[in-house]
Design a protein around this motif. Structure first.
Motif, mmCIF file in Angstrom:
data_model
loop_
_atom_site.group_PDB
_atom_site.id
_atom_site.type_symbol
_atom_site.label_atom_id
_atom_site.label_comp_id
_atom_site.label_asym_id
_atom_site.label_seq_id
_atom_site.Cartn_x
_atom_site.Cartn_y
_atom_site.Cartn_z
ATOM 1 N N ALA A 129 1.026 -0.959 0.225
ATOM 2 C CA ALA A 129 -0.033 0.308 -0.279
ATOM 3 C C ALA A 129 0.617 1.420 -0.364
ATOM 4 O O ALA A 129 -0.195 2.384 -0.343
ATOM 5 N N VAL A 130 2.408 1.490 0.930
ATOM 6 C CA VAL A 130 3.214 2.438 0.463
ATOM 7 C C VAL A 130 3.444 2.697 -0.642
ATOM 8 O O VAL A 130 3.653 4.145 -1.126
ATOM 9 N N ILE A 131 4.211 1.526 -1.233
ATOM 10 C CA ILE A 131 5.049 1.402 -2.545
ATOM 11 C C ILE A 131 4.621 1.549 -3.381
ATOM 12 O O ILE A 131 4.354 1.809 -4.677
ATOM 13 N N ASP A 132 2.490 1.638 -3.059
ATOM 14 C CA ASP A 132 1.470 1.384 -5.256
ATOM 15 C C ASP A 132 0.484 1.897 -3.995
ATOM 16 O O ASP A 132 -0.743 0.815 -4.530
ATOM 17 N N PRO A 133 0.116 2.627 -4.294
ATOM 18 C CA PRO A 133 -0.850 3.773 -3.220
ATOM 19 C C PRO A 133 -2.304 2.657 -4.001
ATOM 20 O O PRO A 133 -3.005 3.210 -3.784
ATOM 21 N N GLU A 134 -2.012 3.190 -5.667
ATOM 22 C CA GLU A 134 -3.150 2.863 -6.916
ATOM 23 C C GLU A 134 -3.747 2.109 -6.851
ATOM 24 O O GLU A 134 -4.854 1.532 -6.674
ATOM 25 N N ARG A 135 -2.553 0.873 -6.565
ATOM 26 C CA ARG A 135 -3.538 -0.147 -6.798
ATOM 27 C C ARG A 135 -3.736 -1.991 -5.414
ATOM 28 O O ARG A 135 -4.214 -1.925 -5.649
ATOM 29 N N HIS A 136 -2.724 -0.961 -4.579
ATOM 30 C CA HIS A 136 -2.975 -1.411 -3.205
ATOM 31 C C HIS A 136 -3.702 -0.672 -3.034
ATOM 32 O O HIS A 136 -3.315 -0.134 -1.410
ATOM 33 N N SER A 137 -5.060 -0.153 -2.469
ATOM 34 C CA SER A 137 -5.788 0.955 -1.616
ATOM 35 C C SER A 137 -6.290 -0.060 -0.822
ATOM 36 O O SER A 137 -6.509 -0.798 -0.685
ATOM 37 N N PRO A 138 -6.614 0.593 1.173
ATOM 38 C CA PRO A 138 -7.673 -0.339 1.400
ATOM 39 C C PRO A 138 -8.257 -1.110 1.866
ATOM 40 O O PRO A 138 -8.910 -2.144 1.849
ATOM 41 N N SER A 139 -9.130 -0.298 0.398
ATOM 42 C CA SER A 139 -10.813 -1.331 -0.083
ATOM 43 C C SER A 139 -10.384 -2.332 -0.765
ATOM 44 O O SER A 139 -11.604 -3.320 -0.906
#
Length: 142
Positions: A129-139
């Protein structure tokens, strides 16, 4: 039986106190104020440098990364700066898993095994989520 010391400021009276910073003995408030008129510091003991063990570079640490498998420095710094990741790394079990993966000869297999541990999988999700926030958003994580 304590050893009596003279005040290092006035050099006359017996010291009753020590500076909380540099531990210089002094006898009174006027001597303390005179002492503090000059900056003081705590002397750190000189420790011998610990020998550094040179560890051979692993393939992913050598030279330029043409495979695209190594994170750019900015993303590594983002991982280091994450309070959530630092908090997770306080868990001793997680530390042991990471150490084992880092020191083994087959990290890919140990990484696959670690992904079966819920705490490690959650930790990996936080890193992603930190290194790729667009692909690994919390939802999208669960």
């Amino acid at each position: 039986m304590s050893k009596q010391r003279n005040c290092k400021v006035c050099q006359e009276a017996v010291s009753k106190y020590k500076c909380p910073v540099c531990f210089t003995p002094y006898c009174s408030l006027p001597c303390y104020k005179l002492h503090k008129a000059q900056p003081c510091y705590k002397e750190e003991p000189l420790l011998p440098e610990s020998p550094k063990i040179a560890q051979p570079l692993r393939p992913f640490e050598e030279g330029d990364d043409e495979s695209g498998m190594r994170l750019p420095r900015s993303k590594l710094e983002a991982v280091v700066a994450s309070d959530e990741i630092r908090h997770a790394l306080k868990d001793e079990r997680l530390q042991a898993i990471v150490r084992r993966i880092d020191s083994c000869l087959s990290p890919e297999k140990d990484l696959d095994d670690a992904m079966q541990v819920p705490e490690f999988r959650e930790f990996a999700d936080k890193i992603l989520a930190v290194i790729d926030p667009e692909r690994h958003s919390p939802s999208l994580l669960h």
